[in-house]
Write a protein that holds these residues in place. Structure first.
Motif, PDB file in Angstrom:
ATOM      1  N   TYR A 177      10.422 -45.143 104.142  1.00  0.00           N
ATOM      2  CA  TYR A 177      10.024 -45.347 105.531  1.00  0.00           C
ATOM      3  C   TYR A 177      11.128 -46.111 106.238  1.00  0.00           C
ATOM      4  O   TYR A 177      11.531 -47.188 105.803  1.00  0.00           O
ATOM      5  CB  TYR A 177       8.710 -46.136 105.626  1.00  0.00           C
ATOM      6  CG  TYR A 177       8.271 -46.343 107.048  1.00  0.00           C
ATOM      7  CD1 TYR A 177       7.667 -45.321 107.759  1.00  0.00           C
ATOM      8  CD2 TYR A 177       8.486 -47.553 107.691  1.00  0.00           C
ATOM      9  CE1 TYR A 177       7.276 -45.500 109.075  1.00  0.00           C
ATOM     10  CE2 TYR A 177       8.095 -47.747 109.009  1.00  0.00           C
ATOM     11  CZ  TYR A 177       7.498 -46.711 109.689  1.00  0.00           C
ATOM     12  OH  TYR A 177       7.120 -46.883 110.988  1.00  0.00           O
ATOM     13  N   VAL A 222      12.174 -48.329 109.120  1.00  0.00           N
ATOM     14  CA  VAL A 222      11.513 -49.201 110.100  1.00  0.00           C
ATOM     15  C   VAL A 222      12.175 -49.151 111.472  1.00  0.00           C
ATOM     16  O   VAL A 222      11.555 -49.471 112.478  1.00  0.00           O
ATOM     17  CB  VAL A 222      11.430 -50.665 109.607  1.00  0.00           C
ATOM     18  CG1 VAL A 222      10.563 -50.757 108.375  1.00  0.00           C
ATOM     19  CG2 VAL A 222      12.800 -51.245 109.337  1.00  0.00           C
ATOM     20  N   THR A 234      13.536 -46.290 112.894  1.00  0.00           N
ATOM     21  CA  THR A 234      13.176 -45.043 113.574  1.00  0.00           C
ATOM     22  C   THR A 234      11.685 -44.727 113.505  1.00  0.00           C
ATOM     23  O   THR A 234      11.192 -43.899 114.272  1.00  0.00           O
ATOM     24  CB  THR A 234      13.937 -43.851 112.967  1.00  0.00           C
ATOM     25  OG1 THR A 234      13.502 -43.663 111.605  1.00  0.00           O
ATOM     26  CG2 THR A 234      15.436 -44.060 113.026  1.00  0.00           C
ATOM     27  N   GLY A 235      10.977 -45.340 112.540  1.00  0.00           N
ATOM     28  CA  GLY A 235       9.566 -45.025 112.349  1.00  0.00           C
ATOM     29  C   GLY A 235       9.346 -43.697 111.655  1.00  0.00           C
ATOM     30  O   GLY A 235       8.234 -43.171 111.668  1.00  0.00           O
ATOM     31  N   GLN A 236      10.379 -43.173 111.031  1.00  0.00           N
ATOM     32  CA  GLN A 236      10.306 -41.870 110.382  1.00  0.00           C
ATOM     33  C   GLN A 236      10.273 -42.001 108.866  1.00  0.00           C
ATOM     34  O   GLN A 236      10.847 -42.930 108.291  1.00  0.00           O
ATOM     35  CB  GLN A 236      11.519 -41.010 110.764  1.00  0.00           C
ATOM     36  CG  GLN A 236      11.657 -40.760 112.254  1.00  0.00           C
ATOM     37  CD  GLN A 236      10.500 -39.944 112.788  1.00  0.00           C
ATOM     38  OE1 GLN A 236      10.124 -38.923 112.238  1.00  0.00           O
ATOM     39  NE2 GLN A 236       9.917 -40.429 113.884  1.00  0.00           N
ATOM     40  N   GLN A 241       4.284 -43.066 104.988  1.00  0.00           N
ATOM     41  CA  GLN A 241       3.791 -43.166 106.361  1.00  0.00           C
ATOM     42  C   GLN A 241       2.943 -44.412 106.554  1.00  0.00           C
ATOM     43  O   GLN A 241       2.863 -44.946 107.659  1.00  0.00           O
ATOM     44  CB  GLN A 241       2.981 -41.920 106.727  1.00  0.00           C
ATOM     45  CG  GLN A 241       3.846 -40.700 106.928  1.00  0.00           C
ATOM     46  CD  GLN A 241       3.036 -39.424 107.115  1.00  0.00           C
ATOM     47  OE1 GLN A 241       1.937 -39.280 106.590  1.00  0.00           O
ATOM     48  NE2 GLN A 241       3.601 -38.480 107.850  1.00  0.00           N
TER      49      GLN A 241
END
Length: 64
Positions: free
Chosen positions: A5, A7, A9-11, A35
């Motif tokens: 994960y 942090v 980009t949140g992807q 996720q």
């Protein structure tokens, strides 16, 4: 396959194309686990904080 994960980009990123560096949490065995990385980290932190509180309260009972 392993997932990470990111942090920043949140992807979620698969192992073979993951970004380098300190912005990654993981590894996780599934995309779904990755996720939930932030939620899982929050839950673990809260549990550890509670353990610390219980430990400190137990130690206070020993003082006279």
């Amino acid at each position: 396959m392993t997932f990470w994960y990111n942090v920043r980009t949140g992807q979620v990123e698969p192992d073979e194309t993951k970004s380098a560096g300190e912005n990654l949490m993981g590894p996780y065995e599934t995309r779904e686990e990755a996720q939930r990385a932030l939620e899982t980290a929050k839950e673990k932190t809260e549990a550890w904080d509670e353990e610390d509180r219980e430990y400190n309260e137990w130690g206070e009972g020993e003082k006279s």
